[in-house]
Structures are given as C-alpha cells and as structure tokens.
Design a protein around this motif. Structure first.
Motif, PDB file in Angstrom:
ATOM      1  N   GLU A 195      68.467  32.148   8.240  1.00  0.00           N
ATOM      2  CA  GLU A 195      69.945  32.084   7.940  1.00  0.00           C
ATOM      3  C   GLU A 195      70.214  31.014   6.859  1.00  0.00           C
ATOM      4  O   GLU A 195      71.424  30.779   6.416  1.00  0.00           O
ATOM      5  CB  GLU A 195      70.637  31.167   9.327  1.00  0.00           C
ATOM      6  N   LEU A 196      69.113  30.483   6.279  1.00  0.00           N
ATOM      7  CA  LEU A 196      69.662  29.244   5.126  1.00  0.00           C
ATOM      8  C   LEU A 196      68.599  29.646   3.897  1.00  0.00           C
ATOM      9  O   LEU A 196      67.498  29.900   4.035  1.00  0.00           O
ATOM     10  CB  LEU A 196      69.191  27.799   5.487  1.00  0.00           C
ATOM     11  N   ASN A 197      69.140  29.666   2.729  1.00  0.00           N
ATOM     12  CA  ASN A 197      68.435  30.231   1.630  1.00  0.00           C
ATOM     13  C   ASN A 197      67.990  28.956   1.063  1.00  0.00           C
ATOM     14  O   ASN A 197      68.265  27.450   1.271  1.00  0.00           O
ATOM     15  CB  ASN A 197      69.359  30.932   0.619  1.00  0.00           C
ATOM     16  N   ALA A 198      67.040  29.031  -0.134  1.00  0.00           N
ATOM     17  CA  ALA A 198      66.284  28.048  -0.688  1.00  0.00           C
ATOM     18  C   ALA A 198      67.328  26.905  -1.231  1.00  0.00           C
ATOM     19  O   ALA A 198      66.951  25.752  -1.296  1.00  0.00           O
ATOM     20  CB  ALA A 198      65.514  28.508  -1.722  1.00  0.00           C
ATOM     21  N   GLY A 199      68.402  27.245  -1.938  1.00  0.00           N
ATOM     22  CA  GLY A 199      69.577  26.300  -2.600  1.00  0.00           C
ATOM     23  C   GLY A 199      69.852  25.503  -1.363  1.00  0.00           C
ATOM     24  O   GLY A 199      69.839  24.335  -1.435  1.00  0.00           O
ATOM     25  N   ARG A 200      70.104  26.053  -0.053  1.00  0.00           N
ATOM     26  CA  ARG A 200      70.677  25.311   0.902  1.00  0.00           C
ATOM     27  C   ARG A 200      69.673  24.381   1.370  1.00  0.00           C
ATOM     28  O   ARG A 200      69.951  23.262   1.667  1.00  0.00           O
ATOM     29  CB  ARG A 200      70.993  26.317   2.072  1.00  0.00           C
ATOM     30  N   ILE A 201      68.307  24.774   1.815  1.00  0.00           N
ATOM     31  CA  ILE A 201      67.207  23.947   2.174  1.00  0.00           C
ATOM     32  C   ILE A 201      67.133  22.641   1.285  1.00  0.00           C
ATOM     33  O   ILE A 201      67.001  21.559   1.678  1.00  0.00           O
ATOM     34  CB  ILE A 201      65.882  24.591   2.339  1.00  0.00           C
ATOM     35  N   LYS A 202      67.149  22.929   0.009  1.00  0.00           N
ATOM     36  CA  LYS A 202      66.918  21.908  -0.946  1.00  0.00           C
ATOM     37  C   LYS A 202      68.141  20.803  -0.648  1.00  0.00           C
ATOM     38  O   LYS A 202      67.782  19.782  -0.884  1.00  0.00           O
ATOM     39  CB  LYS A 202      67.411  22.489  -2.512  1.00  0.00           C
ATOM     40  N   SER A 203      69.353  21.259  -0.568  1.00  0.00           N
ATOM     41  CA  SER A 203      70.577  20.198  -0.243  1.00  0.00           C
ATOM     42  C   SER A 203      70.148  19.560   1.243  1.00  0.00           C
ATOM     43  O   SER A 203      70.587  18.356   1.198  1.00  0.00           O
ATOM     44  CB  SER A 203      71.907  21.073  -0.326  1.00  0.00           C
ATOM     45  N   LEU A 204      69.683  20.274   2.142  1.00  0.00           N
ATOM     46  CA  LEU A 204      69.409  19.634   3.169  1.00  0.00           C
ATOM     47  C   LEU A 204      68.374  18.378   3.082  1.00  0.00           C
ATOM     48  O   LEU A 204      68.523  17.450   3.646  1.00  0.00           O
ATOM     49  CB  LEU A 204      69.055  20.330   4.228  1.00  0.00           C
ATOM     50  N   LEU A 205      67.227  18.820   2.236  1.00  0.00           N
ATOM     51  CA  LEU A 205      66.227  17.713   1.924  1.00  0.00           C
ATOM     52  C   LEU A 205      66.820  16.540   1.201  1.00  0.00           C
ATOM     53  O   LEU A 205      66.530  15.434   1.462  1.00  0.00           O
ATOM     54  CB  LEU A 205      65.208  18.620   1.106  1.00  0.00           C
TER      55      LEU A 205
END
Ligand SMILES: Nc1nc2c(ncn2[C@@H]2O[C@H](COP(=O)(O)OP(=O)(O)OP(=O)(O)O)[C@@H](O)[C@H]2O)c(=O)[nH]1
Ligand SMILES: [Mg+2]
Length: 393
Positions: A76-86
């Motif tokens: 449900e979440l792409n690489a860019g979004r995972i980066k922001s979450l981190l």
C-alpha cells in the motif's frame, strides 16, 4: 487511489482544506512533495507542516508501527512514502526488518532514495524524429509498464555495450540515463507526466553480426495520451503531433497489455477495457496510414512474474490472449491480411523481475529485455548492408 483521481486532486489542490490534504499525505496516496510540485499555496503548506509537527509529537506506539508494516507488506505504500515514515519517526529500521520482508539492503536504498524529476516534454519542445531510423512506439494505458520496459531494455543494452550514442535529442538521452539509473538502483520510474512524450534515438550495434548498426528511435508516450487518443481519436493533440506517426520511417508498434490490471479488473471496475482501447487505436493507426510503414506489431503482456507458478510463460501468455483478447487478435489478423502480411504479429510475455512494495525491484530478470532486443535486431534494417537505399526512400 487510482492515477486519474490523484491527478484530479492535484489539479484542484488549492481549493481543498489543509486537514483533507494532510489525511491524503498520511494515507500515502499523495506526498507533500507532489503537492508542492503542483503549486500548493504557501498558507496551506504552513498549515500542513504544523499538523505534521504536532502529529510527530504524539508518540507512535509499537503496535502502530507494526500496523504500518502490514500496509507496507501489502504494497500500500511506495518507497518514497516509506522513506518519509522513517524520517518522521513513524517507523524504524528494526521494526521494518522484523515485520516486513524488506532486507537491510532495501531499507538502506529507501533511506538514500532521491527522486529525480523526469524530463518529459510536450510535443512542441521535442525535435522531429530522426529521419531514416526505425521508430519503435510503445502504446499502453497508464501504469501498464512502458517505462519499465524501456528502462530494462536500456539497462540490458548498456550492459552489453550495444548503444552508439548520438545527440539528436539530448532530453531523450537524459531520460534514458535516468530510467537506466533508477532500474539499476532498484526503485522504479515514476508515472510519466500527464501529456508527456519523449523519444530516444541511438544506433544499436550487433556484435554478433559483423557489427551491423540498427538506427532506432524509441518513442514513449504517456498512458494519458493513449487514453486521449482512444477517447478523441489520433490527431495532433494526442498521438500524432509533429508527424511522429505519419512520417515515412519504418515502424515497430508495441501494444503494452497489463496482465496485473486485467486480473484486478475482474473484481474492481476500471473503465473501458484495455482490449477496447487497443482495438480502437489499431483501427485508427490503419486509417492514419501508419500501418503501411509498419514491419511488426508486438503484443507485450507485462508483469508476467505474476503468472501462476510454474506455467510456461509463452504458452500461458498465448492462451491468456486467446481467451481474453480474442477480439483484438482477430482485428490484428484482419489488418495483417489487409496489408498483405507486411508485418508480423508477435506475442511477448514480459517481466522485469520481482516487484514488491509498489515500486521496488527486488530481483531483476533480464530475460525479457534480452528477447525483445534479439527481435529488434532481427526485424529492423541495418545501415551497412545493401538495403541502405531504404534509408532514402
Ligand atoms: N510485478 C511487476 N510489476 C511491474 C512490472 N513492470 C512494471 N510494474 C509495475 O507497474 C508500475 C507502472 O509501470 P510504468 O512502467 O511506470 O508504467 P507506464 O506504462 O510507463 O505508465 P505511465 O507512465 O503512467 O503511462 C511500476 O511502478 C511497477 O509497480 C513487472 O514486470 N512486474
Ligand atoms: Mg511511463
């Protein structure tokens, strides 16, 4: 969220409430960077940032993080979004390692991922197609996999040292380098701009056959332009600006058919079928006179890594087309007869490898680009042989 809805929101972004925009960012559907790139007004930006800071201060519990991991694992979440979450502390590396199938290497790539702007142009900014080359067109609806096909081909060709560069279209070369860079890094290209188009000219050198050179123009048009041609016909506003389709260059036409989307459309309604669109575009290409100069029509079934385990890729792709796209095949055959077999119709199963977390290529498979390139070498003319005359028709 589907791409059309996303584009509509981005177009009207400044008429929305900051809270609603914040929710869209939280859900991962649209990033703040994308909003900024679409001229988000400064007052909305300040309000969203204030909410983000407040949110960060609310402690994220471990169970929240595990729930986020589930969403990541579900794609449900792409690489860019995972980066922001981190970055914002909503998730951490240990949790990702323990609760998703992401490896330490992938996490490190996500952390260092820097999205580059895609150099996609409108027609008026492009030079005319290089004359006397073979034009390769990639048609398919948004998200069907056109950019990934090109990225994998360019990666493969560069690895084999088969490209002779030129500078007829510098923006095309920049796009080629970007695609190749992204796929080798393992994070896939972004969706091509709404009305974008680009072409990449180079000569392909055949090391196995006396170093023959094949001059090629690769043309990629956004899926939106393809949809536009389906809705309003092929004309200067859609696929045919600047004489791209009605020049006298020889042509190979690739219809890119999304296997994944086909399977999903069985349960989720998603507008006109790919088959209806492809049949319509094919008929229009004939009316437009393009098929007179066409040497090959390729039906590329993409994302075949999602085929059932253990099937023969070619057999399965063929059966899939015969059972679900028979009407399109009959139309291709009819036009082939009409044009006295001046072009072949070929089916390709195509996969770039295993894709996870929306846009991360976790295992690169070079079989498909290799097969496609072999056919290009077999089907396109070379500049060294006696058929040189073909260049100057
Ligand atoms: N499983 C799998 N997914 C793929 C493959 N190729 C592409 N995808 C997925 O499809 C998405 C869209 O691919 P693109 O190549 O950007 O699609 P496109 O046709 O260029 O789309 P537009 O630029 O919007 O017209 C990628 O981000 C991947 O998630 C593949 O071989 N296998
Ligand atoms: Mg694209």
């Amino acid at each position: 969220m589907d791409k059309i809805t996303k584009l509509q929101i981005l177009l009207t972004i400044n008429s929305m409430q900051a809270n609603d925009l914040f929710e869209l960012i939280l859900s991962g559907d649209i990033t703040l960077d994308e909003m900024i790139a679409n001229n988000l007004n400064p007052s909305l930006l300040t309000q969203i940032q204030a909410r983000q800071t407040k949110e960060k201060q609310n402690k994220v519990t471990e169970s929240d993080m595990i729930a986020t991991c589930k969403r990541i694992e579900n794609g449900e979440l792409n690489a860019g979004r995972i980066k922001s979450l981190l970055l914002e502390g909503s998730i951490n590396e240990d949790i990702l390692l323990n609760h998703t199938s992401m490896t330490a290497d992938m996490i490190s790539k996500v952390k260092n991922y820097q999205k580059q702007p895609t150099p996609f142009l409108s027609w008026s900014d492009l030079p005319p197609l290089q004359n006397g080359y073979t034009d390769l067109y990639f048609f398919g609806q948004p998200g069907s996999g056109k950019s990934c096909i090109l990225a994998s081909i360019f990666y493969y060709l560069e690895q084999q040292a088969m490209i002779i560069n030129n500078s007829y279209n510098k923006q095309g070369n920049i796009y080629r380098d970007l695609l190749k860079g992204e796929i080798s890094y393992g994070i896939l290209p972004d969706s091509t701009a709404v009305e974008g188009v680009n072409y990449i000219p180079f000569e392909l050198i055949n090391h196995e056959n006396k170093g023959n050179k094949h001059p090629l123009n690769f043309v990629e048009m956004s899926g939106e332009l393809f949809n536009k041609a389906y809705e309003g016909g092929i004309n200067a506003d859609s696929l045919a600006a600047r004489n791209y389709l009605n020049n006298t260059n020889r042509k190979l036409i690739y219809f890119v058919l999304d296997y994944d989307q086909h399977e999903k459309s069985k349960t989720i309604s998603s507008g006109p079928s790919q088959s209806a669109k492809m049949e319509s575009i094919l008929a229009q290409l004939d009316d437009f006179g393009t098929l007179k100069y066409t040497d090959g029509i390729y039906i590329v079934v993409t994302k075949t890594d999602l085929f059932p385990e253990g099937v023969d890729r070619y057999q399965y792709a063929k059966q899939f087309l015969e059972s679900s796209y028979n009407s399109f095949l009959v139309n291709c055959k009819y036009l082939q007869d009409k044009h006295r077999n001046n072009f072949d119709i070929t089916v390709y199963p195509y996969s770039i490898g295993q894709v996870k977390f929306q846009n991360m290529l976790v295992q690169f498979d070079l079989r498909s680009p290799k097969e496609l390139v072999e056919d290009i070498l077999a089907e396109t003319f070379v500049t060294k042989k006696s058929i040189l005359g073909k260049l100057f028709r």
